[in-house]
Design a protein around this motif. Structure first.
Motif, PDB file in Angstrom:
ATOM      1  N   VAL A   7       6.344   9.624  -0.012  1.00 19.91           N
ATOM      2  CA  VAL A   7       6.087   8.479   0.869  1.00 19.91           C
ATOM      3  C   VAL A   7       6.522   7.207   0.162  1.00 19.91           C
ATOM      4  O   VAL A   7       6.176   6.999  -1.002  1.00 19.91           O
ATOM      5  CB  VAL A   7       4.589   8.342   1.214  1.00 19.91           C
ATOM      6  CG1 VAL A   7       4.364   7.188   2.193  1.00 19.91           C
ATOM      7  CG2 VAL A   7       4.025   9.633   1.791  1.00 19.91           C
ATOM      8  N   VAL A   8       7.274   6.372   0.872  1.00 19.09           N
ATOM      9  CA  VAL A   8       7.589   5.034   0.358  1.00 19.09           C
ATOM     10  C   VAL A   8       6.918   4.005   1.265  1.00 19.09           C
ATOM     11  O   VAL A   8       7.138   3.997   2.486  1.00 19.09           O
ATOM     12  CB  VAL A   8       9.114   4.783   0.299  1.00 19.09           C
ATOM     13  CG1 VAL A   8       9.401   3.299   0.080  1.00 19.09           C
ATOM     14  CG2 VAL A   8       9.739   5.601  -0.814  1.00 19.09           C
ATOM     15  N   ILE A   9       6.084   3.180   0.661  1.00 23.01           N
ATOM     16  CA  ILE A   9       5.417   2.097   1.393  1.00 23.01           C
ATOM     17  C   ILE A   9       6.160   0.807   1.078  1.00 23.01           C
ATOM     18  O   ILE A   9       6.386   0.484  -0.098  1.00 23.01           O
ATOM     19  CB  ILE A   9       3.951   1.968   0.943  1.00 23.01           C
ATOM     20  CG1 ILE A   9       3.188   3.258   1.284  1.00 23.01           C
ATOM     21  CG2 ILE A   9       3.280   0.755   1.579  1.00 23.01           C
ATOM     22  CD1 ILE A   9       1.802   3.327   0.665  1.00 23.01           C
ATOM     23  N   ILE A  10       6.512   0.075   2.113  1.00 19.92           N
ATOM     24  CA  ILE A  10       7.260  -1.171   1.904  1.00 19.92           C
ATOM     25  C   ILE A  10       6.306  -2.343   2.107  1.00 19.92           C
ATOM     26  O   ILE A  10       5.854  -2.603   3.230  1.00 19.92           O
ATOM     27  CB  ILE A  10       8.450  -1.264   2.881  1.00 19.92           C
ATOM     28  CG1 ILE A  10       9.312  -0.003   2.766  1.00 19.92           C
ATOM     29  CG2 ILE A  10       9.275  -2.532   2.605  1.00 19.92           C
ATOM     30  CD1 ILE A  10      10.279   0.175   3.932  1.00 19.92           C
ATOM     31  N   GLY A  11       5.996  -3.025   1.020  1.00 18.89           N
ATOM     32  CA  GLY A  11       5.116  -4.191   1.113  1.00 18.89           C
ATOM     33  C   GLY A  11       3.892  -4.020   0.235  1.00 18.89           C
ATOM     34  O   GLY A  11       3.183  -3.014   0.329  1.00 18.89           O
ATOM     35  N   GLY A  12       3.648  -5.015  -0.612  1.00 18.19           N
ATOM     36  CA  GLY A  12       2.545  -4.928  -1.560  1.00 18.19           C
ATOM     37  C   GLY A  12       1.489  -5.978  -1.348  1.00 18.19           C
ATOM     38  O   GLY A  12       1.019  -6.616  -2.287  1.00 18.19           O
ATOM     39  N   GLY A  13       1.079  -6.166  -0.082  1.00 19.39           N
ATOM     40  CA  GLY A  13      -0.124  -6.957   0.204  1.00 19.39           C
ATOM     41  C   GLY A  13      -1.303  -6.000   0.266  1.00 19.39           C
ATOM     42  O   GLY A  13      -1.220  -4.853  -0.193  1.00 19.39           O
ATOM     43  N   ILE A  14      -2.397  -6.463   0.871  1.00 21.13           N
ATOM     44  CA  ILE A  14      -3.567  -5.578   0.962  1.00 21.13           C
ATOM     45  C   ILE A  14      -3.234  -4.319   1.757  1.00 21.13           C
ATOM     46  O   ILE A  14      -3.698  -3.210   1.411  1.00 21.13           O
ATOM     47  CB  ILE A  14      -4.795  -6.322   1.562  1.00 21.13           C
ATOM     48  CG1 ILE A  14      -5.994  -5.370   1.707  1.00 21.13           C
ATOM     49  CG2 ILE A  14      -4.488  -6.965   2.891  1.00 21.13           C
ATOM     50  CD1 ILE A  14      -6.476  -4.746   0.436  1.00 21.13           C
ATOM     51  N   ALA A  15      -2.398  -4.438   2.793  1.00 20.47           N
ATOM     52  CA  ALA A  15      -2.098  -3.271   3.634  1.00 20.47           C
ATOM     53  C   ALA A  15      -1.406  -2.180   2.812  1.00 20.47           C
ATOM     54  O   ALA A  15      -1.820  -1.018   2.816  1.00 20.47           O
ATOM     55  CB  ALA A  15      -1.224  -3.688   4.819  1.00 20.47           C
ATOM     56  N   GLY A  16      -0.333  -2.576   2.103  1.00 27.26           N
ATOM     57  CA  GLY A  16       0.421  -1.598   1.331  1.00 27.26           C
ATOM     58  C   GLY A  16      -0.391  -1.029   0.174  1.00 27.26           C
ATOM     59  O   GLY A  16      -0.369   0.182  -0.076  1.00 27.26           O
ATOM     60  N   CYS A  17      -1.111  -1.900  -0.532  1.00 27.39           N
ATOM     61  CA  CYS A  17      -1.879  -1.430  -1.696  1.00 27.39           C
ATOM     62  C   CYS A  17      -2.987  -0.479  -1.265  1.00 27.39           C
ATOM     63  O   CYS A  17      -3.244   0.530  -1.926  1.00 27.39           O
ATOM     64  CB  CYS A  17      -2.471  -2.618  -2.459  1.00 27.39           C
ATOM     65  SG  CYS A  17      -1.209  -3.636  -3.246  1.00 27.39           S
ATOM     66  N   SER A  18      -3.634  -0.809  -0.150  1.00 29.03           N
ATOM     67  CA  SER A  18      -4.713   0.059   0.326  1.00 29.03           C
ATOM     68  C   SER A  18      -4.154   1.410   0.783  1.00 29.03           C
ATOM     69  O   SER A  18      -4.724   2.464   0.488  1.00 29.03           O
ATOM     70  CB  SER A  18      -5.456  -0.627   1.475  1.00 29.03           C
ATOM     71  OG  SER A  18      -6.401   0.234   2.039  1.00 29.03           O
ATOM     72  N   ALA A  19      -3.023   1.374   1.493  1.00 33.10           N
ATOM     73  CA  ALA A  19      -2.423   2.635   1.956  1.00 33.10           C
ATOM     74  C   ALA A  19      -2.020   3.497   0.761  1.00 33.10           C
ATOM     75  O   ALA A  19      -2.252   4.710   0.744  1.00 33.10           O
ATOM     76  CB  ALA A  19      -1.220   2.345   2.852  1.00 33.10           C
ATOM     77  N   LEU A  20      -1.438   2.857  -0.255  1.00 33.93           N
ATOM     78  CA  LEU A  20      -0.996   3.600  -1.447  1.00 33.93           C
ATOM     79  C   LEU A  20      -2.188   4.272  -2.135  1.00 33.93           C
ATOM     80  O   LEU A  20      -2.165   5.469  -2.432  1.00 33.93           O
ATOM     81  CB  LEU A  20      -0.308   2.641  -2.423  1.00 33.93           C
ATOM     82  CG  LEU A  20       0.340   3.295  -3.635  1.00 33.93           C
ATOM     83  CD1 LEU A  20       1.681   3.929  -3.257  1.00 33.93           C
ATOM     84  CD2 LEU A  20       0.555   2.287  -4.765  1.00 33.93           C
ATOM     85  N   TYR A  21      -3.214   3.471  -2.352  1.00 31.39           N
ATOM     86  CA  TYR A  21      -4.410   3.999  -3.023  1.00 31.39           C
ATOM     87  C   TYR A  21      -5.008   5.166  -2.228  1.00 31.39           C
ATOM     88  O   TYR A  21      -5.347   6.219  -2.783  1.00 31.39           O
ATOM     89  CB  TYR A  21      -5.435   2.869  -3.184  1.00 31.39           C
ATOM     90  CG  TYR A  21      -6.815   3.347  -3.519  1.00 31.39           C
ATOM     91  CD1 TYR A  21      -7.104   3.840  -4.794  1.00 31.39           C
ATOM     92  CD2 TYR A  21      -7.834   3.330  -2.565  1.00 31.39           C
ATOM     93  CE1 TYR A  21      -8.384   4.303  -5.109  1.00 31.39           C
ATOM     94  CE2 TYR A  21      -9.107   3.783  -2.870  1.00 31.39           C
ATOM     95  CZ  TYR A  21      -9.386   4.274  -4.136  1.00 31.39           C
ATOM     96  OH  TYR A  21     -10.637   4.735  -4.436  1.00 31.39           O
ATOM     97  N   HIS A  22      -5.114   4.987  -0.911  1.00 28.92           N
ATOM     98  CA  HIS A  22      -5.770   6.024  -0.116  1.00 28.92           C
ATOM     99  C   HIS A  22      -4.924   7.286   0.011  1.00 28.92           C
ATOM    100  O   HIS A  22      -5.477   8.382   0.154  1.00 28.92           O
ATOM    101  CB  HIS A  22      -6.169   5.468   1.252  1.00 28.92           C
ATOM    102  CG  HIS A  22      -7.404   4.606   1.183  1.00 28.92           C
ATOM    103  ND1 HIS A  22      -7.350   3.239   1.109  1.00 28.92           N
ATOM    104  CD2 HIS A  22      -8.711   4.940   1.100  1.00 28.92           C
ATOM    105  CE1 HIS A  22      -8.583   2.760   1.022  1.00 28.92           C
ATOM    106  NE2 HIS A  22      -9.425   3.769   1.011  1.00 28.92           N
ATOM    107  N   LEU A  23      -3.596   7.139  -0.059  1.00 28.64           N
ATOM    108  CA  LEU A  23      -2.779   8.364  -0.079  1.00 28.64           C
ATOM    109  C   LEU A  23      -3.114   9.192  -1.319  1.00 28.64           C
ATOM    110  O   LEU A  23      -3.241  10.414  -1.251  1.00 28.64           O
ATOM    111  CB  LEU A  23      -1.283   8.017  -0.055  1.00 28.64           C
ATOM    112  CG  LEU A  23      -0.707   7.656   1.325  1.00 28.64           C
ATOM    113  CD1 LEU A  23       0.704   7.085   1.185  1.00 28.64           C
ATOM    114  CD2 LEU A  23      -0.687   8.869   2.260  1.00 28.64           C
TER     115      LEU A  23
END
Ligand code: FAD
Length: 811
Positions: A7-23
């Motif tokens: 998975v590649v998440i594009i964007g490192g605000g709260i949305a991206g960081c939270s999605a990354l952590y929860h994955l």
């Protein structure tokens, strides 16, 4: 930088960081976040970062509770503690009884999710918030958990934990392009090289449409400029001896929280501005818009009046930054419509409070195909083809101007209307129709008894109650006509249509030409995904044998994606949407056959055209497809007409109906009648949180029919037994209906939640559907339902209290 990630998440605000952590929490460590600049350099860094638990649906409450629990855990992490002021408390103010009613309802809704809110009076508001005056104040809603967090530390902490679990974070790496391959995988092009990915996630904040354009989609997200200021120290705060609670004011549209020894006050001014509509400067990063306090004078005065101490306090600094909005204000978290292996977590307007929860629900969807809660309220597919950025901008302005004014039941706000109309819309309006909207479509709510009639919005029965009663009476004793715009309709053709549908649907649905059936589609967890009316239309001069798949108005993108996802490459099935091409006219009531027979040639007798039949015909001169189905419980026909012929069909039916006293009716009457018949609404009563057996749809499940999607999981669920059961309740109250989300209780405490409710005019019962624990689901069980702060006695009754044997619709 690795050149591959699952998975590649594009964007490192709260949305991206939270999605990354929860994955990583869900077990996927082969995940990567790519950020064009520094983490939090979009909106997140300058956020007021208030964290509240308030929500108007249980999904929103639940995901915010998840944020709060996570943020507390991060605060208490000795290795990287995050600054989080938890538990300052917060008050949402009100100066009308209708607003206070709303708060009373939201207390009950939250209680069902284990969250304790409290309705307090004006004096108590002032006692808890020493800076406010009680002038023009009735009271408010108290949330004890409200607080605020350090946004940069929060994101760093999430990224740090994700990294420790194996994730990779690449900063200063702008994504410049996206290429999707035939196997649905992606190449993510960046300024530092390409990365191959199975799945991509757009978490691009106000730049989400730049990323959308790279994959050929436009997201209904628009940005607004949003300002707050920070004050100098206020002596009264120091004197209070405790932290000052958050404040949200729907009377003058501002909020505040304590910041050091002063306040942070944010504004939702009427003279508000969209931002970045014509493109965003690539250099806008870690940046702000020019501040403009003149614009907020209207709301500033309200804040001064409520907190007089502000008038004697200097302003330390002003922040004006872009904040994203969607058409209905809730974000887009889930699969991107029409795309495979592509998700988004965008349109967050309260991303710090909600972001922990959104990332969690997104990761669950990516990893498990579905989240713990039904996520329809944040599903990107809940808007369909009309969902442009232009419309979003209009709705964003309206939403911004009403930031803390929640929608009342049956409230349909005016911005962006009319969006979708049929040829009848203005005709019906001229006949007195009060129009609401469903997925952008104008739809008749009820027919006004006089031109100057208007509804007093609120949570109790009002002047529309007798109007709906008379429409129901007309339908149940004579004949009524109702336009149903925007109903979803797919045409399926090909030799494999039936075997395909058999695999998708959990029961046996008729394949017989000329017949109609109802089917339910499950997900791989055996839970309810979709509901479809299946009509087998025989070959005619209008086309070959074909099946119509009909479902709820907003389900078009959702159902299309689900069907396409499961279509095998070698299956001969073509799916075409006719949703926007045709409209339904519902003819209902004991005299409906007489009207149909007068308007359309052919034999419409019970023998020739029994209940659950489908036939092509002409209504007057208008080609139409007629289904013998009923949502009202009366003898009824769904007449599907191409939009270009709709006026002709309508005219023919009105003319034929003259001698039978035909009357128009609207969606409010339909809703009342369907509750008396045990008929359910998709995404109100039909949710992915429950399986078909829990939902009382046993007769639509055939476990031994062979394989279908969700069968194995459903069989396991059968063995485990139901967690909840859907029941019909009769409530001992005549002044107000129950509302979706209200708690249902026994002496032991909360045992369930209301999903939908209405007065049944034919039965004289105040009805509700609710999911309750199995031990409270027996017929006759005494319970109470929370209605606007009161515990009202209720009891479980049989489904379909009106004509339980369905004799009237088979007549
Ligand atoms: C003044 C103000 C006050 C607010 N107050 C609150 C509040 O009190 N409580 C609350 O909950 N919310 C509040 N919000 C809203 C909240 O701050 C946002 O909802 C949240 O920060 C949005 O986070 P995000 O991750 O979606 O977007 P962003 O923070 O904008 O992150 C998106 C990231 O994507 C990156 N990106 C974009 N394009 C690319 C690309 N091509 N390649 C790589 N990376 C890319 C950007 O650089 C950026 O870092 C406030 C907002 C404003 C403006």
């Amino acid at each position: 930088m690795r050149d591959q990630a699952r998975v590649v998440i594009i964007g490192g605000g709260i949305a991206g960081c939270s999605a990354l952590y929860h994955l990583t929490k869900e077990g996927w460590s082969d995940v990567m976040l790519i950020e064009r600049d520094e983490l939090t350099s979009g909106t997140t860094w300058h956020s007021a970062a208030q964290v509240t638990n308030f929500g108007m649906t249980q999904t929103m409450i639940g995901l915010k509770s998840h944020s709060i629990a996570l943020y507390k855990e991060l605060r208490d992490d000795p290795e990287y503690p995050v600054g989080y002021n938890y538990g300052d408390g917060g008050i949402r103010l009100a100066n009308t009884e209708a607003h206070m009613d709303g708060y009373r309802h939201f207390v009950s809704l939250a209680a069902g999710m284990g969250v304790d809110f409290e309705v307090i009076d004006a004096e108590e508001c002032a006692r808890r918030h020493p800076l406010i005056s009680t002038e023009n104040l009735l009271g408010g809603l108290w949330d004890p958990t409200d607080g605020h967090i350090d946004p940069a530390q929060l994101c760093q902490a999430l990224a740090r934990r994700a990294r420790l679990a194996g994730a990779e974070v690449n900063r200063h790496t702008p994504v410049t392009g996206l290429t999707q391959h035939a196997d649905h995988t992606w190449t993510v092009h960046t300024k530092k090289g390409d990365v191959k990915a199975e799945i991509v996630v757009n978490a691009g904040g106000y730049r989400c449409n730049e990323i959308g354009a790279m994959m050929g989609v436009s997201h209904p997200v628009a940005s607004m400029e949003h300002q707050y200021f920070l004050t100098e120290d206020i002596p009264a705060i120091a004197e209070a001896g405790h932290r000052i609670p958050l404040l949200r004011c729907p009377i003058s549209d501002y909020y505040s929280r304590q910041e050091k020894g002063g306040l942070l006050v944010g504004f939702y001014e009427q003279d508000c501005r969209t931002w970045g509509m014509d493109g965003i400067d690539p250099k806008f990063t870690n940046d702000l818009c020019p501040d403009d306090l003149d614009r907020v004078m209207d709301v500033l005065e309200g804040a001064f009046a409520r907190m007089p101490a502000l008038m004697e306090t200097g302003i330390r600094s002003i922040v004006n930054g872009p904040i994203t909005y969607t058409i209905d204000g809730a974000p887009l978290v889930g699969p991107i419509p029409g795309k495979r292996n592509a998700f988004c977590i965008i349109g967050l307007r309260a991303g710090l409070g909600e972001g922990g929860g959104h990332g969690w629900l997104l990761a669950q969807q990516i990893v498990h195909g579905e989240a713990e809660y039904d996520t329809w309220v944040i599903d990107p597919r809940r808007f369909t083809g009309h969902a442009s950025v232009e419309l979003t901008a209009l709705k964003a302005i309206e939403d911004y101007q009403n930031e803390f004014r929640f929608h009342f039941p049956h409230e349909h706000r005016p911005a962006g209307r009319p969006m979708k109309t049929t040829p009848l819309t203005s005709l019906l309006a001229a006949e007195g129709a009060e129009l609401g909207t469903v997925n952008g479509w104008e739809r008749v709510d009820y027919i006004k008894p006089s031109p100057d009639f208007s509804e007093t919005l609120g949570f109790r029965f009002n002047e529309v109650h007798p109007v709906v009663a008379s429409e129901v009476k007309a339908v149940s004793t004579g004949v009524g006509l109702c336009e149903v715009s925007g109903f979803n309709r797919f045409e399926l053709t090909g030799t494999d249509v039936h075997s395909f549908l058999d695999r998708m649907i959990c029961g046996r649905v008729t394949k017989k030409a000329g017949r109609v059936g109802l089917g339910y589609l499950l997900n791989h967890h055996g839970m309810l995904k979709a509901e479809a009316t299946i009509a087998n239309i025989p070959a005619s001069e209008r086309g070959p044998d074909r099946v119509w798949y009909g479902s709820a108005a907003a389900s078009e993108f959702h159902d299309m994606d689900w069907l396409n996802l499961h279509l095998k490459p070698d299956e001969d099935v073509t799916i075409r949407s006719l949703t926007n091409a045709q409209t339904i006219l519902v003819l209902a009531g004991p005299k409906s056959r007489d009207v149909l027979s007068a308007a359309a040639r052919g034999d419409w007798s019970k023998q020739a055209f029994p209940w659950l039949s489908v036939r092509e015909a002409y209504i007057g001169i208008a080609p139409a497809t007629v289904l013998g189905v009923s949502f009202s419980g009366e003898l009824a026909y769904e007449i599907h007409v191409p939009n270009e012929s709709l006026a002709a069909a309508y005219t023919a039916l009105r003319k034929a109906g003259e001698q039978h006293g035909l009357q128009l009716f609207g969606a409010r009457a339909v809703d009342s009648m369907r509750l008396e018949k045990g008929f359910l609404h998709w995404k109100a009563d039909i949710l992915t949180e429950f399986d078909p057996l829990e939902t009382g749809l046993d007769r639509f499940v055939t476990l031994d029919k062979g394989d279908f999607i969700g069968r194995e999981a459903l069989m396991q669920r059968v063995d485990a037994g139901p967690k909840r059961k859907l029941v019909t309740l009769a409530i001992d109250a005549s002044d107000a209906p129950a509302h979706a989300g209200a708690s249902v209780k026994t002496a032991a405490g909360i045992v369930g939640t209301v999903t939908s409710a209405e007065w049944g005019h034919r039965t004289g019962l105040n009805l509700a559907y609710a999911f309750v624990t199995p031990s409270s689901s027996e017929e006759g069980q005494e319970l109470t339902v929370d209605i606007l702060g009161q515990s009202v006695p209720a009891h479980v009754i049989a489904f379909a209290p009106y004509d339980p044997k369905h004799e009237r619709m088979r007549a």
